[in-house]
Design a protein around this motif. Structure first.
Motif, PDB file in Angstrom:
ATOM      1  N   ALA A   1       0.823  -1.211   0.000  1.00 55.47           N
ATOM      2  CA  ALA A   1       0.000   0.000   0.000  1.00 55.47           C
ATOM      3  C   ALA A   1       0.859   1.263   0.000  1.00 55.47           C
ATOM      4  O   ALA A   1       0.554   2.238  -0.693  1.00 55.47           O
ATOM      5  N   LEU A   2       1.955   1.258   0.771  1.00 57.27           N
ATOM      6  CA  LEU A   2       2.855   2.417   0.806  1.00 57.27           C
ATOM      7  C   LEU A   2       3.495   2.669  -0.560  1.00 57.27           C
ATOM      8  O   LEU A   2       3.748   3.823  -0.932  1.00 57.27           O
TER       9      LEU A   2
ATOM     10  N   TYR B   1       1.182   4.742  -2.419  1.00 55.00           N
ATOM     11  CA  TYR B   1       0.823   6.017  -1.794  1.00 55.00           C
ATOM     12  C   TYR B   1       1.135   7.233  -2.676  1.00 55.00           C
ATOM     13  O   TYR B   1       0.263   8.103  -2.853  1.00 55.00           O
TER      14      TYR B   1
ATOM     15  N   LYS C   1      -1.741   9.737  -3.901  1.00 56.26           N
ATOM     16  CA  LYS C   1      -1.688  11.137  -3.451  1.00 56.26           C
ATOM     17  C   LYS C   1      -1.797  12.078  -4.649  1.00 56.26           C
ATOM     18  O   LYS C   1      -2.493  13.099  -4.592  1.00 56.26           O
TER      19      LYS C   1
ATOM     20  N   VAL D   1      -2.994   2.666   5.257  1.00 56.38           N
ATOM     21  CA  VAL D   1      -2.360   3.631   4.346  1.00 56.38           C
ATOM     22  C   VAL D   1      -3.439   4.426   3.610  1.00 56.38           C
ATOM     23  O   VAL D   1      -3.321   5.644   3.419  1.00 56.38           O
ATOM     24  N   PHE D   2      -4.515   3.770   3.241  1.00 53.17           N
ATOM     25  CA  PHE D   2      -5.636   4.425   2.566  1.00 53.17           C
ATOM     26  C   PHE D   2      -6.406   5.300   3.556  1.00 53.17           C
ATOM     27  O   PHE D   2      -6.908   6.362   3.184  1.00 53.17           O
TER      28      PHE D   2
ATOM     29  N   ARG E   1      -5.005   6.832   5.987  1.00 50.92           N
ATOM     30  CA  ARG E   1      -4.130   8.005   6.112  1.00 50.92           C
ATOM     31  C   ARG E   1      -4.439   9.027   5.022  1.00 50.92           C
ATOM     32  O   ARG E   1      -4.521  10.236   5.302  1.00 50.92           O
ATOM     33  N   LEU E   2      -4.665   8.558   3.805  1.00 55.18           N
ATOM     34  CA  LEU E   2      -4.998   9.469   2.706  1.00 55.18           C
ATOM     35  C   LEU E   2      -6.300  10.220   2.978  1.00 55.18           C
ATOM     36  O   LEU E   2      -6.401  11.428   2.734  1.00 55.18           O
TER      37      LEU E   2
ATOM     38  N   SER F   1       2.333   2.569   8.908  1.00 51.28           N
ATOM     39  CA  SER F   1       1.650   3.217   7.788  1.00 51.28           C
ATOM     40  C   SER F   1       1.811   4.736   7.791  1.00 51.28           C
ATOM     41  O   SER F   1       1.368   5.402   6.860  1.00 51.28           O
TER      42      SER F   1
END
Length: 283
Positions: free
Chosen positions: A81-82, A85, A89, A163-164, A166-167, A197
């Motif tokens: 996932a990272l 990112y 983004k 991670v998602f 976090r977005l 994450s």
């Protein structure tokens, strides 16, 4: 949400998958399934599936001696996932409605589920969720309530999807308390996973105090309950949190992909459908 008879075969399936992830020993794996068989007769159908799931995974830990069977798989899902990112983004930066896209991406991350859907295809699912209209779509209500919210609690689900999350938190641009599981359960996010994450840079991380694959309020810590009870917006990710909170009269928005026929039926949608559901819709 209550437990249905259809849930029982799934408990065995998850126990087998977790036991095989933990050990390469057929005798111990069989011992896990034997104990789950004895556990089945004690399952109260009026409890939520994650409450039984907690006992299933405790059994796996006790018999195999492995506390976190999915540690390596969680780390790999976070790394994968990272790696996406920067691209995601950039996608948000180009979006006409960045918040709407971030909500869709957060739901796309929900496909990373070694319990309900171990054969997920992350990149394919991202495209599908971005293009597919949600079967339940309370996005506008979410956007309006977010604009007014002062105390946001975000209930995490699986490790890789953090991670998602976090977005979405970065896009919301408001202080958030991000909630993780107390200890390893399936591939759900713990504090260690959330930090991996990068969530500690955008939110305050708090444990629910509960080791079930959901938010069983009766098993949560006083600290978490204080956050939960004063929140004016609660974002609930994934099926496990829906199963445990679907009857709560709180300002909750459920963001998930229906991966299980039982949950899809409870929601009134089809398997594979995307859901943005307001627990307290305006009349």
């Amino acid at each position: 949400m209550k437990t249905y008879l259809d849930c029982i075969p799934c408990f065995f399936k998850q126990a087998l998958f977790a036991a095989r992830a933990a050990v390469d020993d057929e005798a111990r794996i069989k011992a896990v399934l034997d104990k789950i068989g004895m556990l089945v007769s004690e399952i109260p159908l009026n409890s939520s599936p994650p409450e039984t799931g907690r006992e299933v995974y405790r059994t796996v830990r006790e018999v195999t001696g492995v506390d976190d069977p999915f540690r390596d798989l969680k780390a790999k899902s976070i790394d994968k996932a990272l790696a996406l990112y920067p691209t995601l983004k950039h996608l948000l930066g180009e979006a006409k409605d960045p918040l709407k896209t971030a909500v869709r991406l957060a739901i796309a991350g929900n496909v990373i589920d070694f319990g309900a859907n171990p054969d997920f295809q992350l990149e394919q699912d991202i495209q599908e969720v971005l293009q597919k209209e949600p079967a339940i779509n309370h996005y506008q209500a979410f956007k309006e309530k977010l604009a007014r919210a002062q105390d946001i609690v975000y209930l995490g689900d699986n490790a890789g999807e953090t991670v998602f999350d976090r977005l979405l938190i970065e896009t919301m641009g408001k202080p958030v308390t991000f909630v993780v599981r107390e200890s390893p359960i399936i591939n759900d996010a713990t504090e260690e996973d959330a930090i991996s994450s990068g969530l500690d840079n955008v939110a305050a991380i708090v444990s629910s105090g509960c080791d079930a694959p959901g938010t069983v309020l009766g098993g949560c810590s006083e600290l978490f309950l204080a956050h939960f009870n004063k929140a004016d917006l609660i974002i609930s990710k994934g099926q496990g949190n829906y199963e445990t909170l679907s009857q709560e009269k709180r300002p909750v928005f459920f963001l998930l992909k229906a991966k299980c026929p039982v949950i899809a039926r409870d929601l009134g949608v089809k398997v594979g459908d995307v859901v943005i559901k307001d627990a307290l819709p305006s009349k």
